[in-house]
Scaffold this active site. Structure first.
Site, PDB file in Angstrom:
ATOM      1  CB  CYS A   2      -0.849   0.113   1.218  1.00  0.00           C
ATOM      2  SG  CYS A   2      -1.640  -1.487   1.532  1.00  0.00           S
ATOM      3  NE  ARG A  27       4.404   1.981  -1.573  1.00  0.00           N
ATOM      4  CZ  ARG A  27       5.355   1.019  -1.558  1.00  0.00           C
ATOM      5  NH1 ARG A  27       6.217   1.454  -2.482  1.00  0.00           N
ATOM      6  NH2 ARG A  27       5.675   0.496  -0.560  1.00  0.00           N
ATOM      7  CD1 TRP A  74      -3.010  -4.209  -5.107  1.00  0.00           C
ATOM      8  CD2 TRP A  74      -2.070  -5.557  -3.629  1.00  0.00           C
ATOM      9  NE1 TRP A  74      -2.716  -5.513  -5.814  1.00  0.00           N
ATOM     10  CE2 TRP A  74      -2.192  -6.094  -5.042  1.00  0.00           C
ATOM     11  CE3 TRP A  74      -1.625  -6.106  -2.623  1.00  0.00           C
ATOM     12  CZ2 TRP A  74      -1.827  -7.624  -5.279  1.00  0.00           C
ATOM     13  CZ3 TRP A  74      -0.897  -7.722  -2.871  1.00  0.00           C
ATOM     14  CH2 TRP A  74      -1.362  -8.222  -3.829  1.00  0.00           C
ATOM     15  CG  ASN A 100       3.071  -0.497   2.773  1.00  0.00           C
ATOM     16  OD1 ASN A 100       2.430  -1.836   2.285  1.00  0.00           O
ATOM     17  ND2 ASN A 100       4.377  -0.178   2.404  1.00  0.00           N
ATOM     18  N   GLY A 101       1.574  -3.132   4.873  1.00  0.00           N
ATOM     19  CA  GLY A 101       2.663  -4.557   5.608  1.00  0.00           C
ATOM     20  C   GLY A 101       1.398  -5.403   5.795  1.00  0.00           C
ATOM     21  CD  GLU A 477      10.339  -8.515 -18.853  1.00  0.00           C
ATOM     22  OE1 GLU A 477      10.255  -9.552 -18.432  1.00  0.00           O
ATOM     23  OE2 GLU A 477      10.093  -7.317 -18.833  1.00  0.00           O
ATOM     24  CE  LYS A 481       6.900  -6.057 -18.518  1.00  0.00           C
ATOM     25  NZ  LYS A 481       8.023  -6.267 -17.737  1.00  0.00           N
ATOM     26  CD  GLU A 484       3.756  -7.049 -16.354  1.00  0.00           C
ATOM     27  OE1 GLU A 484       3.723  -6.771 -15.008  1.00  0.00           O
ATOM     28  OE2 GLU A 484       4.894  -6.899 -16.934  1.00  0.00           O
ATOM     29  CG  HIS A 500      10.550 -31.466 -26.214  1.00  0.00           C
ATOM     30  ND1 HIS A 500      11.140 -32.737 -26.363  1.00  0.00           N
ATOM     31  CD2 HIS A 500      11.840 -30.395 -26.782  1.00  0.00           C
ATOM     32  CE1 HIS A 500      12.324 -32.812 -27.010  1.00  0.00           C
ATOM     33  NE2 HIS A 500      12.689 -31.370 -27.280  1.00  0.00           N
ATOM     34  CE  LYS A 597       7.663  -0.118 -10.828  1.00  0.00           C
ATOM     35  NZ  LYS A 597       7.526  -0.916 -12.242  1.00  0.00           N
TER      36      LYS A 597
HETATM   37  C1  F6R Z   1       6.654  -7.044 -14.154  1.00  0.00           C
HETATM   38  C2  F6R Z   1       7.344  -6.835 -12.712  1.00  0.00           C
HETATM   39  C3  F6R Z   1       7.292  -7.725 -11.915  1.00  0.00           C
HETATM   40  C4  F6R Z   1       8.655  -7.441 -10.898  1.00  0.00           C
HETATM   41  C5  F6R Z   1       8.826  -8.430  -9.804  1.00  0.00           C
HETATM   42  C6  F6R Z   1       9.939  -8.095  -8.928  1.00  0.00           C
HETATM   43  O1  F6R Z   1       6.842  -6.141 -15.108  1.00  0.00           O
HETATM   44  O2  F6R Z   1       7.353  -5.633 -12.639  1.00  0.00           O
HETATM   45  O3  F6R Z   1       7.423  -9.003 -12.168  1.00  0.00           O
HETATM   46  O4  F6R Z   1       9.746  -7.646 -11.808  1.00  0.00           O
HETATM   47  O5  F6R Z   1       7.429  -8.149  -8.924  1.00  0.00           O
HETATM   48  O6  F6R Z   1      10.173  -6.680  -8.594  1.00  0.00           O
HETATM   49  P1  F6R Z   1      11.158  -6.212  -7.979  1.00  0.00           P
HETATM   50  O7  F6R Z   1      12.320  -6.119  -9.243  1.00  0.00           O
HETATM   51  O8  F6R Z   1      11.126  -4.908  -7.605  1.00  0.00           O
HETATM   52  O9  F6R Z   1      11.971  -7.116  -6.905  1.00  0.00           O
END
Ligand code: F6R
Length: 602
Positions: A2, A27, A74, A100-101, A477, A481, A484, A500, A597
């Site tokens: 959060c 967040r 969140w 937050n937590g 990746e 992208k 998500e 396979h 995030k």
């Molecule tokens: C995808 C994304 C997440 C982060 C993951 C790790 O676009 O951003 O998959 O890469 O949550 O986050 P960090 O790098 O902050 O540890």
């Protein structure tokens, strides 16, 4: 997961708080709330929904008072609704807090407090904290002492902002395993989960450490230890980011702005690390057992790191998801291990846990991090910053390419220390890396044609991304992208895996995105592409070799970049494609559903 913010000074607190919450929305954004007041009367407004809508519905900006706190949520405990939105209060409504937590022992606390007559209104873990402080206040009038005693009973992670109605001149902020930073103004003070929340007002900050709290009035601040109440000396840092850097700068979304910032970010990652990389490479060279841990996009960077270290430093690192590592590797780690944790936020719960485990077992820990002062940097023995600047879009873009840049530099310099690759080759890679920002600028020019391609693809149901060798992390990746932010099903895999199993899923018109840079494995990739084409797949080929255009239905010409540097360049068109598909499908790419995030909970 959060965002929290607090303000005390002479301004209208609600204005500072609402602006700050909007900057913290990355967040979490399922509900939000604000409390403000002067003197001992407090006005609390909160509800489910996004800040902008709530600000209108609950008229946040009509709230009076020059001190207050706010929260954007969140959900972890309790569904997102009006009651579970923060702030939460004790029975009297005089202790008001945001959190937050996660409080792991909240169920026991709640039961015990209910037995003592406390009435709970929400399903959250947070509310127990307010009642716990209320309970402790029964035995003395000293709020600060009661707060400390209460917080000692919590198990879990918490960053808290607390208002006590009977102490109108102050606010309390607490940090334990969730981020919190103070902003020091002139006759006013701020605190938030992240700096952009108050950067408009001050760039002077104090990072709280775990187990610390701050008592803040409009003219003063003091940081103390939660266990003893003793004051702690803290340094005031000056942040060089401008607010402009943290805002959209004219782009429709943060994600697009951040994709376009990559040439600059990569340059900063190179130049900002010139001094550190050699020193860290000498450390790495000492270790036979090197383990990369990370999650999500950072995990894909780790996979690229593994290929680079194999090729250049002739080391075979282990790559593990931090969430697996933390439970499976306990007995396997010792002082001969080097753990390299990659995390843009520096706050990912699993990655932090993996780092702590490695430290406990005597291993050396290196962190590759974007957020300055984040928790990972405090745990690590050594930190390398990626210098990408604030990334607000939930989907990682520039933090990924800067992680790749740092890993490339580390692999080159470790190879230089170990003498595993001829010096001329290393020198040519160093030079080539300096040109990567220009190559990225070149691929950004493809944006228009990628937007057109997205039009053609927007109704597809499944995508496959394939690559070989150093192309594999790009395939993974690209797929991440896409899924998500566009919510289209996508799989990334090594091209060799296709036959396979996954080949069974290919039928007419299914897009297969093939990463095929020039190199040893180009011909093998072409064979895999042919196999997919024979099953009716629509081939979208990325290569610097024009001949791929003969096989691919759609050909994306990439610049002539060394194969080992290709991950940094090839991912960019895939980011753009995912972005356009997300927008065309009516999604908000900056705030994908169900995601946040920083994943600060397990
Ligand atoms: C995808 C994304 C997440 C982060 C993951 C790790 O676009 O951003 O998959 O890469 O949550 O986050 P960090 O790098 O902050 O540890």
């Amino acid at each position: 997961m959060c965002g929290i913010i607090g303000y005390i000074g002479d301004r209208k607190a609600c204005e500072v708080i609402v602006k700050g919450l909007k900057r913290l929305e990355y967040r979490g954004y399922d509900s939000a709330g604000v409390v403000t007041g002067d003197g001992s009367s407090l006005d609390i407004r909160k509800g489910a929904g996004r800040i902008d809508d709530l600000a209108k519905r609950l008229r946040f900006l009509d709230m009076k008072g020059t001190r207050g706190i706010g929260h954007t949520r969140w959900a972890t405990h309790g569904v997102p609704n009006d009651t579970n939105a923060h702030p939460h209060t004790d029975c009297t409504g005089r202790i008001v807090l945001v959190h937050n937590g996660i409080i792991e022992n909240f169920a026991e606390l709640r039961e015990e407090l209910s037995r003592k007559g406390h009435v709970f209104r929400s399903d959250t873990d947070t509310e127990a904290i307010a009642h716990l402080i209320e309970e402790e206040l029964k035995s003395s009038d000293d709020f600060e002492g009661a707060m400390r005693r209460a917080l000692k009973k919590l198990k879990g992670s918490f960053a808290l902002a607390i208002v006590y109605a009977d102490e109108p001149d102050r606010l309390y902020f607490v940090r334990n395993e969730s981020p919190l930073v103070l902003g020091i103004g002139n006759g006013e003070m701020f605190a938030a989960s992240d700096v952009p929340a108050f950067l408009e007002y001050t760039n002077k900050v104090v990072f709280l450490d775990d187990g610390e709290y701050a008592v803040v009035t409009k003219d003063s601040w003091v940081v103390k230890r939660l266990d003893t109440g003793e004051p702690v000396e803290k340094e005031v840092h000056e942040i060089s980011w401008t607010l402009d850097m943290a805002e959209k700068a004219g782009f429709p979304h943060f994600m697009l702005k951040e994709i376009y910032e990559q040439p600059r970010a990569i340059r900063d990652a190179i130049h900002g690390n010139r001094e550190t990389i050699g020193r860290v490479a000498r450390e790495i060279a000492n270790y036979d057992r090197v383990i990369f841990v990370a999650m999500g996009t950072s995990y894909h960077a780790a996979i690229a790191g593994k290929y680079l270290f194999q090729k250049l430093a002739k080391k075979i690192p282990i790559v593990e998801e931090a969430s697996e590592f933390r439970y499976e590797f306990e007995d396997l780690i010792d002082e001969n291990t080097l753990l390299i944790a990659i995390t843009q936020s520096g706050e990912t719960a699993d990655t932090l846990a993996a780092m702590k485990l490695a430290k406990r077992r005597g291993a050396k820990v290196l962190a590759i991090v974007n957020v300055v002062g984040s928790m990972a940097t405090r745990i690590a023995d050594l930190t390398i910053y990626t210098h990408a600047g604030p990334e607000i879009g939930v989907a990682a873009t520039k933090t990924y390419t800067t992680q790749l840049t740092v890993l490339t530099m580390l692999a080159i310099e470790t190879a230089a220390v170990l003498g595993t690759v001829p010096l001329e080759r290393l020198e040519s890679l160093r030079r080539a890396l300096l040109s990567v920002p220009e190559f990225v600028e070149k691929v950004l020019e493809l944006d228009g044609s990628l937007a057109e391609l997205a039009e053609e693809l927007k109704d597809k149901r499944d995508f496959f991304y394939i690559g070989r060798g150093i192309g594999v992390p790009t395939a993974l990746e690209g797929a991440l992208k896409l899924k998500e932010i566009s919510y289209i099903h996508a799989e990334g895999l090594s091209a060799g895996e296709l036959k396979h199993g996954p080949l069974a899923l290919l039928e007419d018109g299914v897009p297969v995105v093939a990463i095929a840079p020039d190199g040893r494995l180009f011909d093998k990739m072409v064979s895999n592409i042919e196999e997919s084409k024979a099953r009716g797949a629509m081939i979208i080929g990325l290569s610097n070799r024009g001949e791929l255009s003969k096989v691919a239905d759609v050909f994306i010409q990439t610049p002539d970049v060394d194969e080992l540097l290709s991950p940094i360049v090839y991912v960019v068109p895939l980011q753009l494609l995912a972005y356009h598909l997300s927008v065309l499908r009516g999604n908000d790419p900056d705030k994908p559903r169900n995601l946040a995030k920083s994943v600060t909970v397990e």
